[in-house]
Design a protein around this motif. Sequence first.
Motif, short mmCIF file in Angstrom:
data_model
loop_
_atom_site.label_atom_id
_atom_site.label_comp_id
_atom_site.label_asym_id
_atom_site.label_seq_id
_atom_site.Cartn_x
_atom_site.Cartn_y
_atom_site.Cartn_z
N ALA A 56 -0.92 7.23 7.06
CA ALA A 56 -0.28 5.95 6.86
C ALA A 56 0.12 5.14 8.19
CB ALA A 56 1.15 6.00 6.09
N LEU A 111 0.73 -1.27 -0.03
CA LEU A 111 0.13 -0.02 0.29
C LEU A 111 0.95 1.22 -0.04
CD1 LEU A 111 -2.44 -1.41 2.81
CD2 LEU A 111 -2.88 -1.23 0.29
N ALA A 144 -1.31 1.47 8.77
CA ALA A 144 -0.59 0.17 9.16
C ALA A 144 -1.17 -0.14 10.63
CB ALA A 144 0.98 0.60 9.24
N ALA A 175 0.49 -5.79 9.32
CA ALA A 175 1.14 -4.53 8.40
C ALA A 175 2.46 -4.46 9.01
CB ALA A 175 0.05 -3.46 8.14
N VAL A 192 2.99 -1.08 4.19
CA VAL A 192 2.72 0.07 4.02
C VAL A 192 3.56 1.23 3.74
CG1 VAL A 192 1.25 2.08 5.07
CG2 VAL A 192 0.61 -0.27 5.42
#
Length: 283
Positions: free
Chosen positions: A236, A117, A240, A246, A222
Amino acid sequence: MSPGTGQVERRAPTLAGVDRGEGPAVVLLHGQPGTSADWSAVVPLLADRFRVLAPDRPGYGRTAGPAAGFAGNAEAVLAHLDRAGVGRAVVAGHSWGGGVALRLAALAPDRVAGLVLAASVGADTPTPLDRVLALPPLGDLLVAAALVGTGRALSVPAVRRRLRGRLPPARSTALEALLRAGDGGRRSSPAWRSFAVEQRAFVAEAAGLAAGLPGIACPAEVVVGAADRVVTPVAARRLAAAIPAARLVELPGVGHLLPHDAPHALARAVTGAARRAGLLGAG
């Protein structure tokens, strides 16, 4: 038939784009607006060990048909995997394309081995500007003026030469990609219409994306630029934190255009996600 689910192939637009290399599959999804060319610096870094699929999403580039929301894009990507004979893949999405990756992971978790991502939407609610741009016809007029105006300016050879001389190569390439997405700034270009459709979808579907984050079970990388003002590092970090498996990577001095400005970092993130998903050896 779908190779991963045994179901009849879904009715979805046929996506055009890059299909290069051999090995575990990786899907690269561009942002809003954009085309598969946004990933041109990343594809060669992956194609020696992966089969890289980088499609033009619905409404952009060489893919015919209208734009769609996150769910419609996810269905189109799933049908693209079916046609390509791909069962599972690492799915990387930049910006708005990250929302497509998240929706795909929720729609067909058995088909998504891992996520990358990159400056991705997903955790934050739409801003007041997002809501204004989603309002027809005002938002449509604002989007058309911005994209068509930028495309027309970039279509002037003297302007492009001046920008190339002043900007780093990666940023100049990003502007060229915007020009291609906008079809040279012609008012008939579908790029601004696709942007407007996706803006309305973002406002309508953002809450659903955020609600589904705790249910994503696959490994996720991420990646965000520390200088990103579109999807901030704070956003962000929230993204995460909401995904159980993540890992967060913050890149100093990098802004929003990660596929252009940090291709090696994204290639490492894809490789890391593939390794964590068991698609590559530990070496």
